[in-house]
Design an enzyme around this catalytic site. Structure first.
Site, PDB file in Angstrom:
ATOM      1  N   ASP A  59     -48.771 -68.388 -45.299  1.00 23.46           N
ATOM      2  CA  ASP A  59     -47.789 -69.290 -44.700  1.00 23.46           C
ATOM      3  C   ASP A  59     -46.978 -70.062 -45.738  1.00 23.46           C
ATOM      4  O   ASP A  59     -47.534 -70.738 -46.611  1.00 23.46           O
ATOM      5  CB  ASP A  59     -48.513 -70.271 -43.784  1.00 23.46           C
ATOM      6  CG  ASP A  59     -47.552 -71.160 -43.050  1.00 23.46           C
ATOM      7  OD1 ASP A  59     -47.022 -70.717 -42.025  1.00 23.46           O
ATOM      8  OD2 ASP A  59     -47.318 -72.288 -43.516  1.00 23.46           O
ATOM      9  N   VAL A  60     -45.672 -69.973 -45.613  1.00 23.11           N
ATOM     10  CA  VAL A  60     -44.789 -70.639 -46.575  1.00 23.11           C
ATOM     11  C   VAL A  60     -44.910 -72.158 -46.488  1.00 23.11           C
ATOM     12  O   VAL A  60     -44.818 -72.851 -47.496  1.00 23.11           O
ATOM     13  CB  VAL A  60     -43.326 -70.203 -46.337  1.00 23.11           C
ATOM     14  CG1 VAL A  60     -42.386 -71.001 -47.204  1.00 23.11           C
ATOM     15  CG2 VAL A  60     -43.166 -68.738 -46.626  1.00 23.11           C
TER      16      VAL A  60
END
Length: 300
Positions: free
Chosen positions: A255-256
């Site tokens: 997840d960014v």
DNA sequence: GGCCAGGCTAGCA
DNA sequence: TGCTAGCATGGC
């Protein structure tokens, strides 16, 4: 689940430590969200029940929440379903003390606990909504993702107006299953995402996919099952396990938002690599979803 | 204007 | 099993 009927309203109690105010911080942060509306210290949302959608106002109470019904009062059965929705939305039954015990030993998580104590992973109880939102959010910035979601809901959802605002029900799979990908393209879905979402709507419509069927799966089996759906990869499967199935070990490690939060908290000038995050997270075992959520909350 | 965005699939070695 | 091009456009 622990809830109480007080005639004109209901109260739902969370397992200690639970603080609605901490969850409200998250809700306020998602100010582009269309599925609910925060007014002051109260969040309004349309909750589906078997007797129809009920507009509900949720505010903090001593060790849980108080839910009022500004438009129509539900029956006893409706109240039970609303209590269940609220309980699930805020993961109120979970015993999160083990998370705080491991966080106390963790240099990254430790500073977050005092600030957000009692905060739960705010979920997405509906499976179709959770999957759709995960797919919309893939590989585009959140601002744009919320725009696309808004268009989708306004186009295919139903709403109830109240005090100058609209309260929405997420589009039903039966409706979305009938769409042509081209119709979603007009809302700026990519062709792929349009296909994925329509396919998922068909799976749900045809009873081949349902939350009830998946509910009792072990974490590993659930993940495998979710990833067998076209458009659902590693990240989306963990995201849905986290937000819809409330499995605390779900870890969307790619997840960014997580990467950016870690970069900020560690004072780095670049985002940490996935391998490094895995090392960092060795001590989060079993509670990765909570670690991720608290980190999301800590930044941006 | 260019890089990045809450990634995934399909094709290839 | 592991790597990568292509997707598809907006945000900043």
């Amino acid at each position: 689940m622990n809830w109480h009927d007080d005639e004109s309203y209901i109260t739902v109690t969370g397992r200690e430590p639970f603080r609605f105010e901490a969850c409200l911080k998250w809700l306020k942060k998602r100010d582009k969200e269309i599925m609910y509306e925060v007014v002051g210290e109260c969040v309004f949302i349309l909750i589906p029940t078997e007797e129809g959608a009920v507009l509900s106002g949720i505010e903090g109470a001593y060790d849980g929440v108080k839910v009022t019904f500004p438009l129509t009062a539900p029956t006893e059965a409706g109240k039970a379903q609303i209590a269940s929705f609220v309980n699930e939305w805020f993961d109120m039954d979970k015993d999160i003390l083990p998370f705080y015990q491991l966080a106390a030993q963790d240099p990254v998580l430790k500073p977050l606990i005092p600030e957000f104590k009692g905060m739960r992973v705010v979920g997405i109880p509906d499976l179709f909504e959770a999957l759709t939102w995960a797919i919309i959010g893939q590989q585009i910035n959140l601002t744009f993702a919320y725009k696309v979601k808004r268009r989708f809901i306004e186009q295919y959802g139903e709403h109830i107006p109240f005090k100058g605002r609209r309260y929405w029900l997420f589009p039903r799979p039966e409706r979305v299953a009938e769409l042509d990908p081209a119709e979603l393209r007009e809302l700026q879905f990519s062709m792929r995402k349009a296909e994925y979402i329509i396919d998922i709507a068909k799976l749900i419509r045809d009873r081949k996919l349902s939350k009830e069927k998946l509910r009792n799966y072990t974490p590993a089996t659930l993940k495998k099952e979710l990833m067998s759906i076209r458009g659902v990869g590693n990240w989306s499967a963990d995201y849905v396990r986290m937000k819809c199935f409330r499995q605390p070990d779900a870890f969307p490690v790619a997840d960014v938002g997580l990467h950016n939060a870690l970069k900020a908290r560690l004072g780095r000038d670049r985002k940490p690599a996935v391998e490094e995050i895995m090392e960092m997270a060795a001590g989060w075992s079993g509670w990765e979803a909570y670690a991720v959520f608290y980190l999301w909350m800590s930044s941006g």
